[in-house]
Scaffold this motif. Structure first.
Motif, PDB file in Angstrom:
ATOM      1  N   ILE A 163      75.267  16.699  12.434  1.00 20.88           N
ATOM      2  CA  ILE A 163      76.343  16.173  11.582  1.00 20.88           C
ATOM      3  C   ILE A 163      76.764  17.176  10.512  1.00 20.88           C
ATOM      4  CG2 ILE A 163      75.619  13.788  11.936  1.00 20.88           C
ATOM      5  CD1 ILE A 163      74.578  13.880   9.012  1.00 20.88           C
ATOM      6  N   ASN A 164      75.949  18.205  10.282  1.00 24.63           N
ATOM      7  CA  ASN A 164      76.326  19.240   9.320  1.00 24.63           C
ATOM      8  C   ASN A 164      77.368  20.199   9.881  1.00 24.63           C
ATOM      9  OD1 ASN A 164      74.480  18.518   7.141  1.00 24.63           O
ATOM     10  ND2 ASN A 164      72.857  19.172   8.535  1.00 24.63           N
ATOM     11  N   ASP A 165      77.711  20.041  11.150  1.00 20.97           N
ATOM     12  CA  ASP A 165      78.693  20.906  11.803  1.00 20.97           C
ATOM     13  C   ASP A 165      79.767  20.034  12.452  1.00 20.97           C
ATOM     14  OD1 ASP A 165      80.104  22.871  13.076  1.00 20.97           O
ATOM     15  OD2 ASP A 165      78.366  23.857  13.968  1.00 20.97           O
ATOM     16  N   PRO A 166      80.654  19.446  11.643  1.00 21.35           N
ATOM     17  CA  PRO A 166      81.666  18.538  12.197  1.00 21.35           C
ATOM     18  C   PRO A 166      82.641  19.216  13.150  1.00 21.35           C
ATOM     19  CG  PRO A 166      82.079  18.981   9.869  1.00 21.35           C
ATOM     20  CD  PRO A 166      80.733  19.529  10.178  1.00 21.35           C
ATOM     21  N   ASP A 167      82.895  20.501  12.966  1.00 13.58           N
ATOM     22  CA  ASP A 167      83.807  21.196  13.880  1.00 13.58           C
ATOM     23  C   ASP A 167      83.219  21.257  15.292  1.00 13.58           C
ATOM     24  OD1 ASP A 167      85.637  21.612  11.847  1.00 13.58           O
ATOM     25  OD2 ASP A 167      84.868  23.601  11.343  1.00 13.58           O
ATOM     26  N   ARG A 168      81.925  21.547  15.369  1.00  5.11           N
ATOM     27  CA  ARG A 168      81.284  21.572  16.681  1.00  5.11           C
ATOM     28  C   ARG A 168      81.193  20.164  17.261  1.00  5.11           C
ATOM     29  NH1 ARG A 168      75.971  25.154  18.185  1.00  5.11           N
ATOM     30  NH2 ARG A 168      75.824  24.588  20.391  1.00  5.11           N
ATOM     31  N   ALA A 169      80.984  19.169  16.407  1.00  3.65           N
ATOM     32  CA  ALA A 169      80.963  17.783  16.873  1.00  3.65           C
ATOM     33  C   ALA A 169      82.315  17.413  17.474  1.00  3.65           C
ATOM     34  CB  ALA A 169      80.613  16.844  15.726  1.00  3.65           C
ATOM     35  N   ALA A 170      83.387  17.832  16.813  1.00  5.50           N
ATOM     36  CA  ALA A 170      84.730  17.544  17.327  1.00  5.50           C
ATOM     37  C   ALA A 170      84.940  18.212  18.685  1.00  5.50           C
ATOM     38  CB  ALA A 170      85.784  18.014  16.333  1.00  5.50           C
ATOM     39  N   ALA A 171      84.452  19.451  18.823  1.00  2.00           N
ATOM     40  CA  ALA A 171      84.572  20.149  20.107  1.00  2.00           C
ATOM     41  C   ALA A 171      83.808  19.410  21.200  1.00  2.00           C
ATOM     42  CB  ALA A 171      84.061  21.580  19.973  1.00  2.00           C
ATOM     43  N   LEU A 172      82.621  18.904  20.859  1.00  2.00           N
ATOM     44  CA  LEU A 172      81.834  18.140  21.822  1.00  2.00           C
ATOM     45  C   LEU A 172      82.581  16.871  22.234  1.00  2.00           C
ATOM     46  CD1 LEU A 172      79.280  17.330  23.383  1.00  2.00           C
ATOM     47  CD2 LEU A 172      78.405  16.364  21.241  1.00  2.00           C
TER      48      LEU A 172
END
Length: 433
Positions: A163-172
């Motif tokens: 959750i500390n990396d929302p950009d990567r979460a969005a990509a996922l």
């Protein structure tokens, strides 16, 4: 000047870095504590104990510089009202025992560090998950709502994302959603460029996408999964492949595509058809006496050259994806429609993966599928070519021996465990009587 206001001395250099380090550590502990989740009484504290494990440089006997910087940093944070220092007995001002986070000044602590509170990150990730859930395939929607629900309740989703990396979460989220909507095999780099804007961007989330599919996709979840399927095989199930796939076939099959009749028997040793073409073809006739699916390519060609009977051989390429199963279903449906009965066989490695591939194909496509060259007699005949396995592998085989879904392989599993051997299909001369 307000007489109640304290003048806080400034610190610079190493002491300021230490102040940031100490405060980050305390906030990390807080965000992972029951206090953050609100599941305990409010009078508990968040402490950072000063010991050689947590702060080895504080106890560096070769220099006093580190201890002095850390003491200065801790006093600076205490003067700002962000922490409370507990000194060792009789060592006040010299040796710190532990420091506690001031929970009444949490917002000030985050602002001092320029750090976003975990709650803000959770709200953003949960919002993204619910956003991407709109219009997604059912299994993808289940995953995204699962993430949102857990994040909003303070539960971990570390198996899939940080959750500390929302950009990567969005990509996922975006990659999973688009993967769930694929209708045809798509090269991995093309999918990455189309969905994430770069041919290599998908690499960063490919493993997480595979874990999501393994846990939520019905092909894996409802049938007990695919055992130890690798990331590439899971992605292939979704239609994401390294290169456009072909189904290699040999023998007695006639099909119609674009109004033209194709007789596979006219092509020796085999014919490769794209999965796109396979999706458009219509089966005209199955002239073979039996159909056999084969796990590995070398074994596929070995079978063709060893047998001259009237067969239809289909190369699976390891774990079969939905597009290859659809090809087999077309053959099955044609036989059912015409009232013709033809046996279906499968030949794979006599090992954990080979058994798993058979069961997955049987349970998802061909209910009457039978194994060939995957029995005790074959192991005994080719014992000189068998390979050993370790205790960890044996544990996996014992699980299959206890699973009624693998009953057809229980005799050979018992033999393998008793003798400590397994066999790859390339070692076998596959003559069908």
């Amino acid at each position: 000047m307000n007489p109640r206001m304290r003048i806080v001395p400034e610190v610079r250099g190493e002491a300021m870095k230490e102040a940031g380090f100490l405060l980050h550590r305390l906030l990390d502990k807080y965000e992972n504590s029951v206090l953050y989740k609100g599941t305990t009484r409010s009078n508990r504290r968040v402490w950072l104990h000063f010991n050689r494990r947590n702060l080895p440089r504080y106890f560096d006997d070769s220099t006093a510089r580190h201890k002095e910087n850390i003491n200065e940093a801790a006093r600076f944070l205490e003067d700002r009202g962000l922490v409370e220092i507990a000194w060792e007995r009789f060592e006040e001002g010299n040796l710190i025992k532990k420091i506690a986070l001031n929970l009444d000044h949490l917002r000030e602590a985050y602002n001092f560090l320029g750090r976003r509170p975990r709650e803000d990150k959770e709200n953003r990730v949960a919002g993204l998950a619910r956003q991407y859930a709109r219009g997604a395939a059912p299994w993808v929607r289940d995953f995204l709502h699962y993430v949102a629900d857990r994040v909003e309740s303070g539960e971990s989703v570390a198996r899939y994302l940080d959750i500390n990396d929302p950009d990567r979460a969005a990509a996922l989220f975006k990659a999973v959603k688009e993967a769930g909507l694929l209708g045809e095999e798509t090269p991995r780099r093309v999918f990455s460029q189309r969905v994430l804007g770069s041919t290599k961007a998908f690499d960063a989330v490919a493993g997480a996408v595979a874990r999501v599919a393994a846990d939520f996709h019905p092909q894996f979840r409802e049938t007990g999964g695919c055992g130890t399927v690798e990331t590439g095989a899971v992605l292939a199930e979704l239609g994401i492949v390294d290169n456009p796939g072909h189904i290699f076939i040999s023998g007695g099959l006639q099909f119609i595509v674009n109004g033209k009749l194709i007789d596979v028997a006219d092509f020796y040793p085999d014919l490769g058809i794209s999965t796109e073409l396979a999706g458009r073809m219509r089966v005209a006739a199955v002239t073979a006496d039996y159909i056999i699916t084969i796990e590995n390519l070398a074994a596929f060609y070995s079978f063709i050259k060893t047998n001259r009977g009237n067969f239809l051989a289909v190369y699976l390429g390891g774990y079969h994806n939905s597009l290859r199963r659809n090809f087999l279903r077309k053959i099955r449906e044609h036989l059912d429609t015409t009232g013709i009965s033809k046996p279906f066989y499968h030949w794979g490695d006599i090992d954990y993966g080979g058994f798993d591939i058979f069961v997955h194909l049987r349970d998802n496509c061909l209910a009457d599928l039978r194994p060939v060259f995957m029995d005790v007699n074959t192991l005994e005949k080719y014992r000189a070519f068998c390979l050993p396995f370790n205790d960890r592998y044996a544990k996996k085989l014992r699980k299959l021996l206890a699973d009624p879904g693998y009953r057809v392989f229980h005799p050979v599993l018992a033999y393998m465990l008793q003798n400590g051997v397994r066999l790859e299909q390339e070692c076998i001369e596959p003559y069908m009587k």
